[in-house]
Design a protein around this motif. Sequence first.
Motif, PDB file in Angstrom:
ATOM      1  N   UNK A   1       0.834  -1.205   0.000  1.00  0.00           N
ATOM      2  CA  UNK A   1       0.000   0.000   0.000  1.00  0.00           C
ATOM      3  C   UNK A   1       0.872   1.260   0.000  1.00  0.00           C
ATOM      4  N   UNK A   2       1.977   1.206   0.740  1.00  0.00           N
ATOM      5  CA  UNK A   2       2.892   2.356   0.765  1.00  0.00           C
ATOM      6  C   UNK A   2       3.391   2.685  -0.641  1.00  0.00           C
ATOM      7  N   UNK A   3       3.748   1.646  -1.379  1.00  0.00           N
ATOM      8  CA  UNK A   3       4.273   1.834  -2.732  1.00  0.00           C
ATOM      9  C   UNK A   3       3.206   2.419  -3.657  1.00  0.00           C
ATOM     10  N   UNK A   4       1.975   1.925  -3.536  1.00  0.00           N
ATOM     11  CA  UNK A   4       0.870   2.428  -4.369  1.00  0.00           C
ATOM     12  C   UNK A   4       0.641   3.919  -4.099  1.00  0.00           C
ATOM     13  N   UNK A   5       0.596   4.293  -2.821  1.00  0.00           N
ATOM     14  CA  UNK A   5       0.361   5.700  -2.461  1.00  0.00           C
ATOM     15  C   UNK A   5       1.500   6.580  -2.976  1.00  0.00           C
ATOM     16  N   UNK A   6       2.735   6.113  -2.823  1.00  0.00           N
ATOM     17  CA  UNK A   6       3.889   6.878  -3.330  1.00  0.00           C
ATOM     18  C   UNK A   6       3.806   7.075  -4.838  1.00  0.00           C
ATOM     19  N   UNK A   7       3.430   6.029  -5.559  1.00  0.00           N
ATOM     20  CA  UNK A   7       3.297   6.120  -7.022  1.00  0.00           C
ATOM     21  C   UNK A   7       2.256   7.166  -7.402  1.00  0.00           C
ATOM     22  N   UNK A   8       1.125   7.147  -6.718  1.00  0.00           N
ATOM     23  CA  UNK A   8       0.040   8.087  -7.033  1.00  0.00           C
ATOM     24  C   UNK A   8       0.485   9.527  -6.781  1.00  0.00           C
TER      25      UNK A   8
ATOM     26  N   UNK B   1       0.937  19.203  -9.544  1.00  0.00           N
ATOM     27  CA  UNK B   1       0.290  20.249  -8.757  1.00  0.00           C
ATOM     28  C   UNK B   1       1.291  20.999  -7.885  1.00  0.00           C
ATOM     29  N   UNK B   2       2.462  20.396  -7.674  1.00  0.00           N
ATOM     30  CA  UNK B   2       3.519  21.000  -6.862  1.00  0.00           C
ATOM     31  C   UNK B   2       3.021  21.353  -5.462  1.00  0.00           C
ATOM     32  N   UNK B   3       2.208  20.466  -4.912  1.00  0.00           N
ATOM     33  CA  UNK B   3       1.721  20.626  -3.542  1.00  0.00           C
ATOM     34  C   UNK B   3       2.595  19.766  -2.636  1.00  0.00           C
ATOM     35  N   UNK B   4       2.970  20.331  -1.506  1.00  0.00           N
ATOM     36  CA  UNK B   4       3.798  19.565  -0.569  1.00  0.00           C
ATOM     37  C   UNK B   4       2.944  18.499   0.108  1.00  0.00           C
ATOM     38  N   UNK B   5       3.393  17.270   0.019  1.00  0.00           N
ATOM     39  CA  UNK B   5       2.679  16.157   0.643  1.00  0.00           C
ATOM     40  C   UNK B   5       3.598  15.523   1.684  1.00  0.00           C
ATOM     41  N   UNK B   6       3.170  15.587   2.919  1.00  0.00           N
ATOM     42  CA  UNK B   6       3.932  14.951   3.999  1.00  0.00           C
ATOM     43  C   UNK B   6       3.474  13.503   4.119  1.00  0.00           C
TER      44      UNK B   6
ATOM     45  N   UNK C   1      -2.778  27.879  -0.490  1.00  0.00           N
ATOM     46  CA  UNK C   1      -2.749  26.422  -0.603  1.00  0.00           C
ATOM     47  C   UNK C   1      -2.189  25.813   0.677  1.00  0.00           C
ATOM     48  N   UNK C   2      -2.735  24.681   1.037  1.00  0.00           N
ATOM     49  CA  UNK C   2      -2.300  24.022   2.260  1.00  0.00           C
ATOM     50  C   UNK C   2      -1.483  22.782   1.929  1.00  0.00           C
ATOM     51  N   UNK C   3      -0.646  22.393   2.866  1.00  0.00           N
ATOM     52  CA  UNK C   3       0.068  21.130   2.709  1.00  0.00           C
ATOM     53  C   UNK C   3      -0.887  19.983   3.040  1.00  0.00           C
TER      54      UNK C   3
ATOM     55  N   UNK D   1      -7.104  -3.737  11.575  1.00  0.00           N
ATOM     56  CA  UNK D   1      -7.593  -2.771  10.586  1.00  0.00           C
ATOM     57  C   UNK D   1      -6.448  -1.859  10.149  1.00  0.00           C
ATOM     58  N   UNK D   2      -6.290  -1.762   8.834  1.00  0.00           N
ATOM     59  CA  UNK D   2      -5.327  -0.803   8.294  1.00  0.00           C
ATOM     60  C   UNK D   2      -6.038   0.511   8.005  1.00  0.00           C
ATOM     61  N   UNK D   3      -5.276   1.596   7.978  1.00  0.00           N
ATOM     62  CA  UNK D   3      -5.902   2.904   7.765  1.00  0.00           C
ATOM     63  C   UNK D   3      -5.037   3.783   6.860  1.00  0.00           C
ATOM     64  N   UNK D   4      -5.709   4.366   5.852  1.00  0.00           N
ATOM     65  CA  UNK D   4      -5.100   5.453   5.072  1.00  0.00           C
ATOM     66  C   UNK D   4      -5.809   6.726   5.521  1.00  0.00           C
ATOM     67  N   UNK D   5      -5.035   7.694   5.966  1.00  0.00           N
ATOM     68  CA  UNK D   5      -5.621   8.936   6.471  1.00  0.00           C
ATOM     69  C   UNK D   5      -5.047  10.110   5.677  1.00  0.00           C
ATOM     70  N   UNK D   6      -5.935  10.906   5.083  1.00  0.00           N
ATOM     71  CA  UNK D   6      -5.513  12.083   4.309  1.00  0.00           C
ATOM     72  C   UNK D   6      -6.035  13.315   5.037  1.00  0.00           C
ATOM     73  N   UNK D   7      -5.117  14.199   5.445  1.00  0.00           N
ATOM     74  CA  UNK D   7      -5.502  15.372   6.237  1.00  0.00           C
ATOM     75  C   UNK D   7      -5.162  16.639   5.458  1.00  0.00           C
ATOM     76  N   UNK D   8      -6.170  17.488   5.282  1.00  0.00           N
ATOM     77  CA  UNK D   8      -5.989  18.794   4.644  1.00  0.00           C
ATOM     78  C   UNK D   8      -6.275  19.861   5.689  1.00  0.00           C
TER      79      UNK D   8
END
Length: 463
Positions: free
Chosen positions: A343-350, A357-362, A399-401, A413-420
């Motif tokens: 899953x880590x690899x998939x998220x990194x690829x995306x 977009x040149x948005x900083x993604x932590x 724009x926010x990170x 349970x695994x979790x993907x969490x996206x915070x804006x």
Amino acid sequence: MEFYSKIPYKTIEDGIITLFKNILSETKSDSGSIFVFDEKKNIIFKSLFNIKMSIESLDIGKIDKWIIKKKKMYRISNFSEIPELKIYSKKNSEIKESIIYPIYLNDILLALINLNKTNSLFLDKDIKKVKDYEKILVSILSSVYFVEKNLLQQESFNNYILMIDIILDSFEKSKTQEEFINKIKEEIRKRFNIDVQIERSEKKELYSIKINNEYFNVNIEYIDEIGILGFLDEKKKIDLKKFEKILQFLEKILELKKIQEQEEKISNLLIASKENMILKFTSWKVFQEINSALSGIYLNIYNIKDECQNEILEIMPSIDRIKESVETYKKEYLKTDIEKISLNKIINEIIDEINIFEIKVKRVFETDIVLYIDKKILKNTLMVLFINLFKINQTLRDKTDITVKIYKEKGKTGSIEIILKDIKIKEKDIDIDIIRQTFENFHMNLIIESDKNTKIQILIPLK
């Protein structure tokens, strides 16, 4: 006496010619020339007397350029006495003595007078006469200068309009930032005879345009075909201060072109991912409905009376054909390729793929989650979700990170969490139904929480 003039007032032309004739006469010069310049040191008037060339061919010579740079009168009878002019001594052997006089007003070059004698030398009184005429000449030439300056101001305004037209036309005819910049440079060179240098850099210079985290440093130089600028104190580079408004306008248009370029790239990416996802999702729903309808038909057939058996026998092959067609389509086009993925690899690829977009993604990956799943469907679904979030973020002024977390909750349970941060996103802002349904087909749960910040969580059941 021949002359060439771009001065729009005949009275001024006549005044310069009369004055030049008087200087030639009173100094008993055998030949001579006069040049008048505008603010940009372009020749706007020139006249010659007893020089064996056409007025069209008459131009600033290398000796003249050297003296213009010195900003003072030179009385030259022996060129070899001046080290910089030694090489011209033979070329000017017919001339006994020359007076070359650049006329300045407050450090502004107005004119250049060149007087020559072939059989005798100039007297001191000749020099005095030339200097006596200087005040009259400055008075006439300064009026030329200020008339020209007013005309130049009008020309500057027209050039501003033309520059804006070039920028907008280049924007319309280009697809990318690079094309846009190259078209602008090409048109400006063609119409203004100047070279514009727009170079990408991470460092800010004196005149810079900032787009996201990148600078475009701007310099402009005249195309110096006759080499005159090298002999003047004025450097080739143009002071861009007076073009600040144009640069600000260019900055906004360049930013718009960047967004347009991003939009096109991301749209293509989104269309490809979304089409694949919708195809699978829609097909599943359609086939579920078909299977449900077929089950109902089979059930009803058993309740039909015996006297209708002949009709039933005729219907059954058609029903079976529908069922077989569905199964064939599912096998051919809805293949489920289950594979082991990180899953880590998939998220990194995306994130890397949509980095335009040149948005900083932590990225905070506390653990790697390994799944056995159809990689293509999962990646397309996550891709559509991320693109929607990035697009919303891109439209904001501030724009926010974005923070993406991957972790396990209590081991099961695994979790993907996206915070804006500082953004409120509602479900209606995203085409969420198909995304959510696709996750549910994988037994995953999509949750959107929006208060001060927006948190999107995908809960993944683990074995």
